[in-house]
Design a protein around this motif. Structure first.
Motif, PDB file in Angstrom:
ATOM      1  N   LEU A 184      -3.348 -21.644  14.814  1.00 47.60           N
ATOM      2  CA  LEU A 184      -4.243 -21.009  15.904  1.00 47.60           C
ATOM      3  C   LEU A 184      -4.025 -19.528  15.570  1.00 47.60           C
ATOM      4  O   LEU A 184      -4.853 -18.531  15.267  1.00 47.60           O
ATOM      5  CB  LEU A 184      -4.095 -21.274  17.404  1.00 47.60           C
ATOM      6  CG  LEU A 184      -4.719 -22.709  17.911  1.00 47.60           C
ATOM      7  CD1 LEU A 184      -4.200 -22.899  19.213  1.00 47.60           C
ATOM      8  CD2 LEU A 184      -6.200 -22.378  17.667  1.00 47.60           C
TER       9      LEU A 184
ATOM     10  N   LEU B  98      -6.859 -30.456  17.081  1.00 47.07           N
ATOM     11  CA  LEU B  98      -7.455 -29.017  17.758  1.00 47.07           C
ATOM     12  C   LEU B  98      -9.058 -28.978  17.830  1.00 47.07           C
ATOM     13  O   LEU B  98      -9.530 -28.354  18.656  1.00 47.07           O
ATOM     14  CB  LEU B  98      -7.293 -27.894  16.897  1.00 47.07           C
ATOM     15  CG  LEU B  98      -5.556 -27.547  16.789  1.00 47.07           C
ATOM     16  CD1 LEU B  98      -5.236 -26.345  15.895  1.00 47.07           C
ATOM     17  CD2 LEU B  98      -5.194 -26.922  18.198  1.00 47.07           C
TER      18      LEU B  98
ATOM     19  N   LEU C   9     -10.703 -26.303  20.155  1.00 47.22           N
ATOM     20  CA  LEU C   9     -10.022 -25.005  19.969  1.00 47.22           C
ATOM     21  C   LEU C   9     -10.469 -24.384  18.636  1.00 47.22           C
ATOM     22  O   LEU C   9     -10.198 -23.299  18.517  1.00 47.22           O
ATOM     23  CB  LEU C   9      -8.631 -25.251  20.164  1.00 47.22           C
ATOM     24  CG  LEU C   9      -8.080 -25.468  21.527  1.00 47.22           C
ATOM     25  CD1 LEU C   9      -6.689 -26.117  21.587  1.00 47.22           C
ATOM     26  CD2 LEU C   9      -8.533 -24.805  22.703  1.00 47.22           C
TER      27      LEU C   9
ATOM     28  N   SER D   7     -12.750 -21.144  22.791  1.00 44.77           N
ATOM     29  CA  SER D   7     -11.862 -21.689  23.548  1.00 44.77           C
ATOM     30  C   SER D   7     -10.573 -21.592  23.116  1.00 44.77           C
ATOM     31  O   SER D   7      -9.417 -21.411  23.807  1.00 44.77           O
ATOM     32  CB  SER D   7     -12.166 -22.988  24.151  1.00 44.77           C
ATOM     33  OG  SER D   7     -12.255 -23.787  22.998  1.00 44.77           O
ATOM     34  N   GLY D   8     -10.189 -21.526  21.719  1.00 43.18           N
ATOM     35  CA  GLY D   8      -9.177 -21.243  21.323  1.00 43.18           C
ATOM     36  C   GLY D   8      -8.696 -19.641  21.260  1.00 43.18           C
ATOM     37  O   GLY D   8      -7.561 -19.735  21.589  1.00 43.18           O
TER      38      GLY D   8
ATOM     39  N   LEU E  54      -7.306 -19.422  24.977  1.00 40.46           N
ATOM     40  CA  LEU E  54      -5.886 -20.204  24.836  1.00 40.46           C
ATOM     41  C   LEU E  54      -4.937 -19.393  24.381  1.00 40.46           C
ATOM     42  O   LEU E  54      -4.052 -18.933  25.088  1.00 40.46           O
ATOM     43  CB  LEU E  54      -6.079 -21.517  24.227  1.00 40.46           C
ATOM     44  CG  LEU E  54      -4.704 -22.081  24.301  1.00 40.46           C
ATOM     45  CD1 LEU E  54      -4.152 -22.476  25.546  1.00 40.46           C
ATOM     46  CD2 LEU E  54      -4.589 -23.439  23.439  1.00 40.46           C
TER      47      LEU E  54
END
Length: 145
Positions: free
Chosen positions: A31, A63, A68, A88-89, A92
């Motif tokens: 990420l 993922l 994500l 959404s990643g 986060l």
């Protein structure tokens, strides 16, 4: 062994935070790498995360299932796959960031900003020298690198 012990001592402080968000160290590494690029090919992501391709494949699948990351295949070359971080990643990462920054601040306070900067410079020098020394065995690149 000294490098591995130091890495373990540092990562021990991050694991609980990552675990509380349902993210592994390797997923977090992916990420973070994706957050700094728009899109990236899997081979380039392997190089930037120092993960083995089979492990990265599994991590990307997980993922993607969580929404994500996003994967797309360019119409002009169906053999390629481009990976990007999904909104959404990003969300986060923004949720985890304050905890990570607090850990970094504690590390800096304990070790000292000047010593930390020197260590980072020395590690970059070591990486550069070892890269110039030769490629080594590609099979040695592992998930704990």
């Amino acid at each position: 062994m000294s490098l591995l012990r130091a890495r373990e001592a540092v990562m021990r402080h991050f694991r609980a935070s990552l675990r509380s968000h349902g993210v592994t160290e390797q997923q977090w590494r992916v990420l973070r790498a994706l957050s700094s690029v728009g899109e990236i090919e899997i081979a380039d992501l392997v190089r930037s995360t120092f993960l083995l391709a089979p492990s990265l494949s599994r991590i990307l699948r997980d993922l993607e299932a969580r929404g994500l990351i996003a994967r797309r295949t360019p119409a002009r070359d169906l053999r390629r796959s481009l990976i990007s971080i999904a909104p959404s990643g990003v969300a986060l990462m923004e949720e985890i960031a304050p905890q990570s920054e607090a850990i970094y601040a504690e590390i800096t306070a304990r070790f000292g900003a000047e010593r930390l900067a020197q260590l980072q410079d020395m590690l970059r020098d070591l990486e550069r020298e070892m890269t110039a020394f030769g490629p080594g065995d590609a099979g040695d690149v592992g998930e704990e690198a």
